[in-house]
Design a protein around this motif. Sequence first.
Motif: not given
Length: 271
Positions: A75-78, A121-125, A130-134
């Motif tokens: 997510m950060m990269d994007a 639409d989910w507020m990441v915790n 920490k989250f890869e995108v698809e």
Amino acid sequence: MKNKNTINKILSVFIALLMIFSVSTVSSIKSFADEVLAKKVHVIIENTTYKEEDGAAWEGTLVDDWITIKSKMTMMDAIVTAIEDNDLEQKGADSGYISEINGLSEKQGGDLSGWMGTKNDWMVNQGFNKFEVEENDEIRVMYTKDGGIDLGADYTNKTTSLKNISFSSGTLSTDFSSDTKEYTLELVDIEKIKVNPTASNKNYQVRIYKGENPDVSTNGYKQTDEIKVLDGDIITVICGDKSWEGSDSSLESNVYTFKIKSNIKPNTAQL
């Protein structure tokens, strides 16, 4: 002989130009194909909570772009790519938390103000890194003035109902209510729909499935996905399953079903 040499020179130049044009054309076609076939993620950066008249550096939607996904992109990269592609500035990404975007920084709008973000639409915790995108994920980065409550994420309750839901086509049998769990969705001459649910509390994920008893360990469909539906099919929308990220073992999920009523029957769909 002189004329022959001149003709040969002209032919040589023509052939060289033809080769350059051919290489350029092939390269252009390849670039176009790469762009069309590339997997992308949707990045939105906005401030809808802090007004310029109250001191915000800017308000409204700053970025609304589709970013090409690279290997193991987070997510950060994007988000950083979208910011840089739009010639904007940010602070904090390298440390795992964005503290400022284009002059709008945390604490500027109050003690609980800063940047938060949702993935589908989910507020990441956890941090964005920490989250890869698809493919077709929607990443929305938003400014909050009160720790997320003004963005629909309230850490003080465990509400797992839907606040609302909409469909790209069709008419519901009755107006949607958080307390009503079963509906009929009537379609006419439509085989594919998009489903857009909104959680009452964005701290809990909402997932979309096709079928009455889905495998909740899968991610299901995204809001950007088209789902093929025929008469009698069931769309199941679940909010807050206890096995998902952001949940806990005491959480009770809410399940909503939408039965498709369509003039397109399963045995005639291919005719």
